[in-house]
Design a protein around this motif. Structure first.
Motif, PDB file in Angstrom:
ATOM      1  N   HIS A 139       0.810  -1.224   0.000  1.00  0.00           N
ATOM      2  CA  HIS A 139       0.000   0.000   0.000  1.00  0.00           C
ATOM      3  C   HIS A 139       0.843   1.274   0.000  1.00  0.00           C
ATOM      4  CE1 HIS A 139      -2.867  -3.099   1.358  1.00  0.00           C
ATOM      5  NE2 HIS A 139      -3.696  -2.410   0.616  1.00  0.00           N
ATOM      6  N   THR A 140       2.168   1.111  -0.153  1.00  0.00           N
ATOM      7  CA  THR A 140       3.069   2.273  -0.184  1.00  0.00           C
ATOM      8  C   THR A 140       2.648   3.263  -1.271  1.00  0.00           C
ATOM      9  OG1 THR A 140       4.950   1.092   0.726  1.00  0.00           O
ATOM     10  CG2 THR A 140       5.459   2.963  -0.678  1.00  0.00           C
ATOM     11  N   TYR A 180      -0.077   4.251  -2.179  1.00  0.00           N
ATOM     12  CA  TYR A 180      -1.202   5.120  -1.800  1.00  0.00           C
ATOM     13  C   TYR A 180      -0.834   6.082  -0.669  1.00  0.00           C
ATOM     14  CZ  TYR A 180      -3.647   1.369  -4.274  1.00  0.00           C
ATOM     15  OH  TYR A 180      -4.047   0.444  -5.205  1.00  0.00           O
ATOM     16  N   THR A 202      -2.757   9.677   0.475  1.00  0.00           N
ATOM     17  CA  THR A 202      -3.428   9.521   1.777  1.00  0.00           C
ATOM     18  C   THR A 202      -2.918  10.560   2.765  1.00  0.00           C
ATOM     19  OG1 THR A 202      -3.628   7.151   1.362  1.00  0.00           O
ATOM     20  CG2 THR A 202      -3.918   7.867   3.632  1.00  0.00           C
ATOM     21  N   VAL A 214      -7.138   3.520   4.355  1.00  0.00           N
ATOM     22  CA  VAL A 214      -5.879   3.205   3.665  1.00  0.00           C
ATOM     23  C   VAL A 214      -4.715   3.306   4.652  1.00  0.00           C
ATOM     24  CG1 VAL A 214      -4.290   3.900   1.820  1.00  0.00           C
ATOM     25  CG2 VAL A 214      -6.755   3.939   1.417  1.00  0.00           C
ATOM     26  N   LEU A 235      -4.308   0.172   6.408  1.00  0.00           N
ATOM     27  CA  LEU A 235      -3.682  -0.855   5.554  1.00  0.00           C
ATOM     28  C   LEU A 235      -2.165  -0.645   5.454  1.00  0.00           C
ATOM     29  CD1 LEU A 235      -6.322  -0.995   2.667  1.00  0.00           C
ATOM     30  CD2 LEU A 235      -5.978  -2.691   4.479  1.00  0.00           C
ATOM     31  N   ILE A 236      -1.753   0.618   5.402  1.00  0.00           N
ATOM     32  CA  ILE A 236      -0.308   0.929   5.364  1.00  0.00           C
ATOM     33  C   ILE A 236       0.353   0.425   6.649  1.00  0.00           C
ATOM     34  CG2 ILE A 236       1.376   2.834   5.454  1.00  0.00           C
ATOM     35  CD1 ILE A 236      -0.630   4.378   3.576  1.00  0.00           C
ATOM     36  N   ASP A 256       0.700  -3.342   6.593  1.00  0.00           N
ATOM     37  CA  ASP A 256       1.841  -3.785   5.770  1.00  0.00           C
ATOM     38  C   ASP A 256       3.102  -3.915   6.626  1.00  0.00           C
ATOM     39  OD1 ASP A 256       0.288  -3.791   3.511  1.00  0.00           O
ATOM     40  OD2 ASP A 256       1.131  -1.956   2.652  1.00  0.00           O
ATOM     41  N   THR A 301       5.211   7.189   4.869  1.00  0.00           N
ATOM     42  CA  THR A 301       4.645   5.931   5.369  1.00  0.00           C
ATOM     43  C   THR A 301       4.969   5.734   6.851  1.00  0.00           C
ATOM     44  OG1 THR A 301       6.627   4.807   4.563  1.00  0.00           O
ATOM     45  CG2 THR A 301       4.670   4.669   3.186  1.00  0.00           C
TER      46      THR A 301
END
Length: 493
Positions: A306-307, A309, A313, A385, A388-389, A392, A437
């Protein structure tokens, strides 16, 4: 005697304790350097010579009795985002004209309690919004580094550009900084210094002007890994005034230096090989991998899907929080006040005159994504999102990876008023592609100088760790530093 401003914090600490030098001599050396160089570098927005001299004198008295604290007599610069009692605190914004708080931020209070000396307040991007230190009300900071054979002025990165330039240019022994999406690590990489963004909650945010409250975190910028470890030990603490600060013991970070990385698992995320990344950045990354491998670490490829995005984000969540946080600047209670026929016009006129272009842009974006009809489509989706990051990273670390190695920036420092950057805000935002991130997931990240590009400009590598495992970052960064060596700009200022 060597130029006292060239001493690292650890070297100065030993000389002060050994009574080879005094805190007053060290402080005077820095004040002299600031007087000579600040007109060229514009790193300080306020210098506090009387306060610095008084603090140094008090340190000398303590050192004479053998009672000095961990940072006794060490002169530091303070980013203009930290509240300092009775001293200019404006977040480099016109809207906070003349503001001198009646309180001290917890982080700076911790530093003064350990004996540090305040030299003054450092320039920054207005309200920490920027990647080049060009949005400051006080004008851009100039990077002490120049490309080989060129007199072109370069940016020091942002938002903590004044902190990075002052450390690289020997105008303070170390500096406080803050990082919302890369504002410690990116300027550190651009100036050949070391910058660590600790885990969210490691340092108190109380008394620091807020940009995006769920992302902001204080940390140090220093000349080497040891100095960064020394500073973070003093800066970090739990704080009843900040409910997001975490009640965990603060380790002796300096003790982690020199430990072997043999058997450590280092993750290399494939998603960080972005389109258009300079060949020199890829080569540097490979060098870093080789250094850690030679030191006995195991290198494994990992995936952080998900990097891609992360940047969009981040540029939804951070402006949304900024829009809320900056609503308090209205011209009523403190700072700038522009007259108007009624209170609404006074608000409008004050904000129009007080906020710079980039701050207005981000407040408008933030207000838009929080508005009725768009809140679910943008803000809520961005928060999903973000989860989700974070997942990860959780997945990678739970699979046994100890630390992740990535580039710190997609390029070396670019020019002041670079047309390509100033004409396209998105291009400027892409400077944070490797750093945001870490803030989204609340993790610690450190930027360490690893080499020079073809023009002789510094490049950095980034290490990302598990929550509250800053010791692992210092341990690993020290291995890279030992292999790469240290870098200093040639003096022209």
């Amino acid at each position: 005697m060597t130029d006292l401003t060239r001493l690292t914090i650890s070297e100065a600490r030993e000389r002060l304790r050994g009574k080879e030098i005094t805190a007053s001599e060290l402080t005077d050396a820095y004040l002299g350097a600031i007087e000579q160089a600040n007109p060229a570098l514009n790193a300080y927005v306020t210098v506090t010579p009387d306060q610095a001299s008084a603090m140094a004198k008090a340190s000398d008295e303590k050192l004479a009795k053998g009672e000095g604290g961990a940072l006794e007599g060490i002169p530091l610069g303070v980013k203009d985002l930290f509240g300092t009692e009775g001293v200019h605190t404006q977040a480099a914004s016109h809207i906070l004209d003349g503001f001198k708080p009646r309180y001290e931020s917890t982080v700076t209070a911790n530093l003064w309690a350990d004996g540090a000396v305040m030299l003054g307040k450092l320039n920054m991007d207005e309200f920490a919004m920027g990647s080049s230190n060009e949005t400051s009300h006080y004008g851009p900071v100039i990077n002490p580094w120049r490309a080989k054979g060129s007199n072109k002025q370069l940016v020091p990165g942002g938002s903590s550009g004044g902190s990075a330039a002052a450390v690289a240019g020997f105008l303070c022994a170390g500096a406080t900084a803050t990082d919302t999406g890369g504002s410690i690590r990116q300027p550190a990489a651009f100036t050949g210094t070391v910058g660590i963004k600790p885990t969210y909650g490691r340092c108190s945010r109380w008394g620091i002007v807020a940009y995006a409250s769920s992302l902001d975190q204080a940390g140090p910028i220093a000349r080497d890994v040891r100095d960064a470890a020394i500073l973070l030990k003093s800066m970090a603490s739990v704080d009843d005034k900040d409910t997001t600060s975490v009640d965990l013991p603060v380790p002796d970070y300096e003790a982690a230096l020199g430990r072997s990385v043999k058997g450590m698992k280092v993750g290399i995320p494939k998603e960080y090989r972005v389109d258009g990344m300079a060949r020199e950045i890829e080569d540097l990354w490979q060098k870093g991998i080789a250094w850690l491998k030679d030191a006995g670490a195991e290198i494994v490829e990992v995936s952080l899907p998900h990097t891609r995005y992360a940047l969009p984000t981040y540029y939804i969540i951070s402006p949304a929080e900024a829009s809320s946080n900056l609503a308090r600047y209205d011209g009523v209670r403190y700072g700038l006040r522009a007259p108007g026929k009624d209170i609404v016009e006074m608000y409008e006129n004050t904000r129009a005159a007080g906020f710079g272009k980039e701050v207005k842009r981000r407040v408008m974006i933030g207000t838009y994504v929080l508005s009725a009809g768009y809140y679910d489509a943008y803000y809520i989706r961005a928060q999903k999102v973000r989860t989700l990051i974070k997942k990860d990273f959780d997945d990678v670390f739970s699979a046994g990876v100890d630390v992740i190695l990535t580039p710190a920036t997609p390029s070396a420092a670019f020019g002041i008023a670079d047309q390509e950057m100033t004409a396209d805000p998105v291009k400027m935002y892409l400077n944070d592609v490797f750093t945001v991130t870490v803030n989204m997931a609340g993790l610690p990240g450190i930027a360490v100088p690893a080499g020079l590009d073809g023009n002789g400009l510094p490049l950095g590598l980034q290490l990302i760790g598990k929550p509250f495992e800053e010791e692992t970052l210092f341990q690993t960064a020290h291995v890279i530093e030992q292999a790469a060596g240290r870098f200093q700009p040639e003096k022209w200022w």
